[in-house]
Motif scaffolding. Structure first.
Motif, PDB file in Angstrom:
ATOM      1  N   MET A  50     -11.303   1.989  -4.631  1.00  0.00           N
ATOM      2  CA  MET A  50     -10.148   1.085  -4.596  1.00  0.00           C
ATOM      3  C   MET A  50      -9.837   0.460  -5.941  1.00  0.00           C
ATOM      4  SD  MET A  50      -9.977  -1.137  -1.137  1.00  0.00           S
ATOM      5  CE  MET A  50      -8.401  -1.932  -1.421  1.00  0.00           C
ATOM      6  N   GLY A  51     -10.858   0.202  -6.732  1.00  0.00           N
ATOM      7  CA  GLY A  51     -10.609  -0.425  -8.035  1.00  0.00           C
ATOM      8  C   GLY A  51     -10.188  -1.887  -7.883  1.00  0.00           C
ATOM      9  N   GLU A  52      -9.311  -2.335  -8.795  1.00  0.00           N
ATOM     10  CA  GLU A  52      -8.934  -3.756  -8.795  1.00  0.00           C
ATOM     11  C   GLU A  52      -7.634  -3.998  -8.050  1.00  0.00           C
ATOM     12  OE1 GLU A  52      -8.877  -5.650 -12.563  1.00  0.00           O
ATOM     13  OE2 GLU A  52     -11.050  -5.444 -12.837  1.00  0.00           O
ATOM     14  N   VAL A  53      -7.594  -5.115  -7.329  1.00  0.00           N
ATOM     15  CA  VAL A  53      -6.355  -5.578  -6.699  1.00  0.00           C
ATOM     16  C   VAL A  53      -6.148  -7.004  -7.185  1.00  0.00           C
ATOM     17  CG1 VAL A  53      -5.163  -6.040  -4.530  1.00  0.00           C
ATOM     18  CG2 VAL A  53      -6.795  -4.152  -4.663  1.00  0.00           C
ATOM     19  N   PRO A  78      -1.311  -8.536   1.550  1.00  0.00           N
ATOM     20  CA  PRO A  78      -0.381  -7.401   1.431  1.00  0.00           C
ATOM     21  C   PRO A  78      -0.787  -6.420   0.327  1.00  0.00           C
ATOM     22  CG  PRO A  78       0.801  -9.506   1.469  1.00  0.00           C
ATOM     23  CD  PRO A  78      -0.651  -9.825   1.346  1.00  0.00           C
ATOM     24  N   ALA A  79      -1.195  -6.955  -0.835  1.00  0.00           N
ATOM     25  CA  ALA A  79      -1.580  -6.073  -1.946  1.00  0.00           C
ATOM     26  C   ALA A  79      -2.845  -5.294  -1.588  1.00  0.00           C
ATOM     27  CB  ALA A  79      -1.811  -6.899  -3.211  1.00  0.00           C
ATOM     28  N   PHE A  80      -3.769  -5.971  -0.897  1.00  0.00           N
ATOM     29  CA  PHE A  80      -5.015  -5.304  -0.488  1.00  0.00           C
ATOM     30  C   PHE A  80      -4.710  -4.161   0.471  1.00  0.00           C
ATOM     31  CE2 PHE A  80      -8.566  -4.887   2.517  1.00  0.00           C
ATOM     32  CZ  PHE A  80      -9.606  -4.596   1.638  1.00  0.00           C
ATOM     33  N   GLU A  81      -3.833  -4.431   1.443  1.00  0.00           N
ATOM     34  CA  GLU A  81      -3.514  -3.394   2.433  1.00  0.00           C
ATOM     35  C   GLU A  81      -2.837  -2.198   1.778  1.00  0.00           C
ATOM     36  OE1 GLU A  81      -1.434  -5.583   5.461  1.00  0.00           O
ATOM     37  OE2 GLU A  81      -3.315  -6.413   6.238  1.00  0.00           O
TER      38      GLU A  81
END
Ligand code: ZN
Length: 227
Positions: free
Chosen positions: A96-99, A143-146
């Motif tokens: 996933m890296g960075e959010v 929202p950004a995570f999803e």
């Protein structure tokens, strides 16, 4: 691949009283027999779902028929899927890296089990974000995570877009391979229990004796009992 009658019944018996997350782990253990349940609980959900889709292919074949209710008008929507089509996006899975500046990982079965204890969905989401992205994560990150999760671990959530002929609208409905496969195996286990019941009553054999019979012979006796 076929599960032995005895194995199918013991799996059904140990799973039918459990939480769906634990049932999914039981199936995952069948798909990945070399890993401990503890290890499997810490794998990303996309990996779990891919393993269950491959198990489904081996047990029942590629094609999968299901139904759900249209969320707009309640009409029953039938659908047919191919496991391979659901598996295809898994090929592009990556870390996933960075959010939003936080280093994140995809959710696992253990994360789901932890948040399942909470009744408040907002609190559950906050805890999930903290577990996956660290203590600084707050609800705004959702929202950004999803979005990042969908891109990184596309099999984590298999949703289907279905068109409804009755009302003309389209609907995105969740598809849970763990639930689907469990129901298929449970139906098979119930059929097997019926067979044991009929044969035991007719011949006085024990459950162990009936389950030890090869399926062909069990069916041959059943045919005679039901004739
Ligand atoms: Zn509809």
């Amino acid at each position: 691949m076929a599960l032995t009658a005895d194995f199918l019944l013991s799996m059904w018996a140990s799973g039918c009283e459990r939480h769906p997350i634990d049932r999914a782990l039981l199936l995952y253990a069948v798909a990945a027999p070399d890993s401990s349940t503890d290890e499997l609980a810490d794998r990303p959900l996309g990996e779990r779902n891919s393993a269950l889709l491959r198990l489904r292919q081996r047990l029942f074949g590629e094609e999968l028929a299901g139904y759900c209710d249209c969320p707009h008008c309640g009409e029953r929507l039938e659908f047919t899927l191919r496991c391979g089509d659901l598996l295809a996006p898994a090929a592009s899975a990556r870390p996933m890296g960075e959010v939003a500046g936080l280093s994140c990982r995809p959710p696992t079965s253990r994360d789901l089990a932890e948040i399942a204890r909470l009744d408040d969905p907002e609190q559950a989401m906050r805890l999930l974000l903290q577990r996956c992205c660290g203590d600084q994560a707050d609800a705004d990150l959702a929202p950004a995570f999803e979005a990042a999760l969908e891109e990184a671990d596309p099999c984590a959530d298999c949703s289907l877009e279905l068109g409804c002929e009755a009302c003309g609208q389209s609907a995105v409905v969740p598809f849970d391979i763990a639930h689907f496969l469990w129901e298929e195996l449970a139906a098979q286990a119930r059929r097997l229990l019926d067979e044991v019941h009929l044969l035991a009553r007719a011949y006085g054999w024990s459950e162990a004796q009936i389950l030890a019979l090869p399926a062909v012979r069990r069916q041959a006796y059943l045919k005679r009992v039901l004739a």
